[in-house]
Design an enzyme around this catalytic site. Structure first.
Site, PDB file in Angstrom:
ATOM      1  N   GLU A  43       0.833  -1.196   0.000  1.00 15.06           N
ATOM      2  CA  GLU A  43       0.000   0.000   0.000  1.00 15.06           C
ATOM      3  C   GLU A  43       0.878   1.261   0.000  1.00 15.06           C
ATOM      4  OE1 GLU A  43      -2.233   1.069   3.619  1.00 15.06           O
ATOM      5  OE2 GLU A  43      -1.238  -0.615   4.607  1.00 15.06           O
ATOM      6  N   LYS A 116      -9.054   2.529   0.441  1.00 16.80           N
ATOM      7  CA  LYS A 116      -9.003   1.826   1.716  1.00 16.80           C
ATOM      8  C   LYS A 116     -10.129   2.307   2.620  1.00 16.80           C
ATOM      9  CE  LYS A 116      -5.699   0.879   5.430  1.00 16.80           C
ATOM     10  NZ  LYS A 116      -4.296   1.038   5.807  1.00 16.80           N
ATOM     11  N   CYS A 152      -4.619  -3.708   3.623  1.00 18.85           N
ATOM     12  CA  CYS A 152      -4.089  -3.766   4.985  1.00 18.85           C
ATOM     13  C   CYS A 152      -5.167  -3.932   6.049  1.00 18.85           C
ATOM     14  CB  CYS A 152      -3.230  -2.538   5.260  1.00 18.85           C
ATOM     15  SG  CYS A 152      -2.056  -2.787   6.629  1.00 18.85           S
ATOM     16  N   SER A 179       2.347  -3.057   6.868  1.00 17.99           N
ATOM     17  CA  SER A 179       2.110  -3.560   8.226  1.00 17.99           C
ATOM     18  C   SER A 179       3.401  -3.509   9.027  1.00 17.99           C
ATOM     19  CB  SER A 179       1.585  -4.999   8.157  1.00 17.99           C
ATOM     20  OG  SER A 179       1.410  -5.532   9.448  1.00 17.99           O
ATOM     21  N   GLY A 311      31.488   1.058  28.231  1.00 20.54           N
ATOM     22  CA  GLY A 311      31.921  -0.243  28.696  1.00 20.54           C
ATOM     23  C   GLY A 311      30.769  -1.075  29.217  1.00 20.54           C
ATOM     24  N   GLY A 312      29.589  -0.453  29.316  1.00 14.99           N
ATOM     25  CA  GLY A 312      28.409  -1.159  29.787  1.00 14.99           C
ATOM     26  C   GLY A 312      27.671  -1.850  28.661  1.00 14.99           C
ATOM     27  N   GLU A 414      14.720   1.874  31.440  1.00 18.20           N
ATOM     28  CA  GLU A 414      15.189   3.177  31.924  1.00 18.20           C
ATOM     29  C   GLU A 414      14.221   4.286  31.541  1.00 18.20           C
ATOM     30  OE1 GLU A 414      19.993   2.179  31.627  1.00 18.20           O
ATOM     31  OE2 GLU A 414      18.977   3.246  30.006  1.00 18.20           O
ATOM     32  N   LYS A 530       9.921  13.362  30.410  1.00 21.35           N
ATOM     33  CA  LYS A 530      11.241  12.975  29.902  1.00 21.35           C
ATOM     34  C   LYS A 530      11.116  12.181  28.603  1.00 21.35           C
ATOM     35  CE  LYS A 530      14.212  12.718  33.996  1.00 21.35           C
ATOM     36  NZ  LYS A 530      15.165  11.844  34.734  1.00 21.35           N
TER      37      LYS A 530
END
Length: 560
Positions: A43, A116, A152, A179, A311-312, A414, A530
């Site tokens: 579509e 549609k 769809c 989709s 380093g994580g 987080e 945030k």
């Protein structure tokens, strides 16, 4: 009789009418070369998808219609092409409005159009959700076969357009799609396609696009089933290509709206259909994020990316994803140690660079932090966040200087809890892992290393980055668990609250500790402001922040 169908599982770019038209022509030529009778496209393939508020712009609507007319005259006349595009329709009150359309092209012109009738709610045509350009179905006769067309979401509504099509007794149903990928959605799609084919008592060809568009990624997974719902052919996930398949169809089953051709066709040498291997959960997610990142970078004209390598595990995973998407030469990492950074953090960042070949440098930030603190007295949490903000400023400065796109490295756990620093670790232009929880981060890292080992390659992610206890290293001996519940427990609560919308009482009834529930809900609700300021990133879940889950920032409603 058999018809040969070509399902064009392609990756268009929103707004690139000329480029998308060229992509369509290339695929049609490939279909003709394979002896196909019908070429089917996703579509709105001509405009790219989703176009969001571009749909409201009359100049874009007109350009789409003009591009379709030009395209029709250029497509090979030996084949019928089903092409999605944006059109204009006039409502009952005389207002011109946009409409998601499919054009049936044959002999150098558009022979039929279908609008549609059920519009999605993820930022596409929202304003016109209740405006429908007629709930009528479309059946087109091609080589004596009565072909019904749905688009769809038309497929998803019980008792909707597909039921109306079924009542018209088509010989074949075609469903162009855009989709977006979600985890385990391929199973849902297959069940739905099977159900609709059985309802229509006709074969069904479902074609889906590929590629990334902003925070959505399309995974292909085009499917053809017979009238009993059994799979005839299934395309690979996340791969561009044209799937050619022969389908047994009945002729003269209906009263078509448009007749394109009555002649029957013969296939001298039938094709052997193929069913592509299904990807496992981690491999599926990995591919989705890689494709989304690659297309975001490429379609927006960036040449390289920059990652703050701590380093994580989060930054290591983002770097590994970026390398798979772009190659190590286009990925740059920078370690930014402060006085609280451990020695193993730098060692692990350096090992990541050694394992993968990405560009790497170290920028010490302590003098910058100290210089700031001589001008503004900051202590406690404000001092901790200052380190993150100096790192964020450093990354954005390097981005500005060298043209890198900064990749934010925060995960969904987080973001849910607000465990990030605005203008610090939240800076960036794209956030690849923002829709996967911390437990998924570990699972993906282990899967990627295992896949590398099985291929005889060096695993990209240092083992210590995976196994060590997570820490932002903003104060002595800091651990994530100082501020958050253990991730294995936290993620279960978050999935129930964020993804499944369970309230406080339902969470407690489900067996979660009351104190834990109250604490997590409070963190999640407080952090909406945030999340609104976080960069876009690939959607892989049914409730991605900013895409599917968007709560008021100012609200007096509290679950706790």
């Amino acid at each position: 009789m058999k018809l040969r169908l070509a399902l064009a599982q392609v990756n268009p770019t929103v707004g690139d009418l000329a480029g998308n038209a060229a992509l369509i022509k290339q695929s049609v030529d490939q279909a003709v070369g394979a002896g196909a009778h019908i070429a089917i496209f996703p579509e709105m393939v001509l405009t790219g998808y989703p176009v969001e508020d571009l749909a409201l712009r009359p100049s874009f609507q007109v350009a789409s219609k003009s591009a379709l007319t030009a395209l029709a005259s250029e497509l090979d006349s030996k084949i019928v092409s089903i092409v999605g595009y944006l059109d204009q329709v006039v409502s009952d009150d005389g207002v011109v409005k946009p409409q998601n359309m499919v054009a049936v092209i044959a002999g150098g012109e558009v022979k039929a159009r279908y609008a549609k009738c059920h519009l999605p709610n993820y930022g596409v045509f929202d304003e016109f959700r209740n405006f429908v350009a007629g709930d009528s179905t479309l059946v087109v006769r091609i080589h004596g076969v009565d072909v019904g067309i749905a688009i769809c979401e038309d497929l998803w509504i019980d008792g909707g357009i597909t039921s109306q099509l079924a009542a018209r007794n088509p010989g074949l149903v075609i469903v162009p799609n855009g989709s977006p990928y979600e985890r385990a959605k391929d199973d849902v799609r297959l069940a739905l396609v099977t159900k609709r084919a059985r309802e229509a008592k006709a074969p069904l060809a479902y074609v889906n696009m590929t590629g990334g568009q902003d925070d959505l990624v399309f995974d292909g997974d085009s499917i053809v089933v017979n009238s009993d719902g059994a799979v005839i052919a299934r395309a690979p996930q996340f791969e561009d290509g044209v799937m050619v398949v022969d389908v047994d169809v009945a002729t003269g089953t209906s009263k078509p709206d448009v007749i394109i051709s009555e002649d029957s066709v013969d296939i001298a040498k039938p094709l052997v259909p193929g069913i592509a291997h299904r990807l496992g959960d981690e491999e599926e997610m990995w591919n989705a994020i890689v494709v989304g990142l690659r297309d975001y970078v490429g379609k927006n004209g960036f040449k390289s990316v920059l990652v703050g390598l701590s380093g994580g595990i989060d930054s290591a995973l983002v770097a590994a994803l970026a390398i798979d998407a772009l190659g190590p030469d286009r990925v740059h990492g920078v370690a930014m140690p402060s006085k609280y950074s451990s020695g193993h953090s730098i060692e692990d960042a350096e090992l990541m660079a050694k394992n993968t070949g990405l560009g790497f440098r170290i920028v010490e930030i302590q003098k910058m932090v100290d210089a700031f603190r001589t001008q503004v007295e900051l202590t406690g949490l404000a001092e901790e966040n200052l380190q993150a903000r100096v790192r964020g400023t450093t990354l954005m400065g390097l981005s500005n200087q060298h043209g890198h796109l900064v990749l934010a490295t925060g995960n969904k756990s987080e973001l849910a809890c607000g465990y990030s620093t605005l203008y610090g670790d939240a800076v960036g232009g794209y956030a690849p892992i923002k829709d996967i929880y911390k437990t998924d981060v570990w699972a993906l890292a282990r899967w990627r290393n295992r896949a590398a080992a099985e291929a005889g390659e060096v695993p990209p992610i240092p083992e210590r980055s995976i196994t060590k206890e997570p820490s932002a290293e903003l104060r002595p001996d800091q651990k994530d668990s100082d501020s958050l519940p253990e991730y294995e427990i936290l993620d279960k609560v978050l999935k129930a609250y964020v993804d499944d919308d369970l309230g406080r009482d339902a969470l407690i009834a489900a067996g979660f500790d009351k104190e834990l529930v109250m604490r997590v809900i409070a963190m999640v609700d407080k952090a909406e402001y945030k999340r609104r300021q976080y960069p876009p990133g690939t959607k892989v879940s049914k409730r991605a922040f900013g895409k599917d889950r968007r709560l008021p920032m100012t609200s007096s409603w509290r679950e706790v």
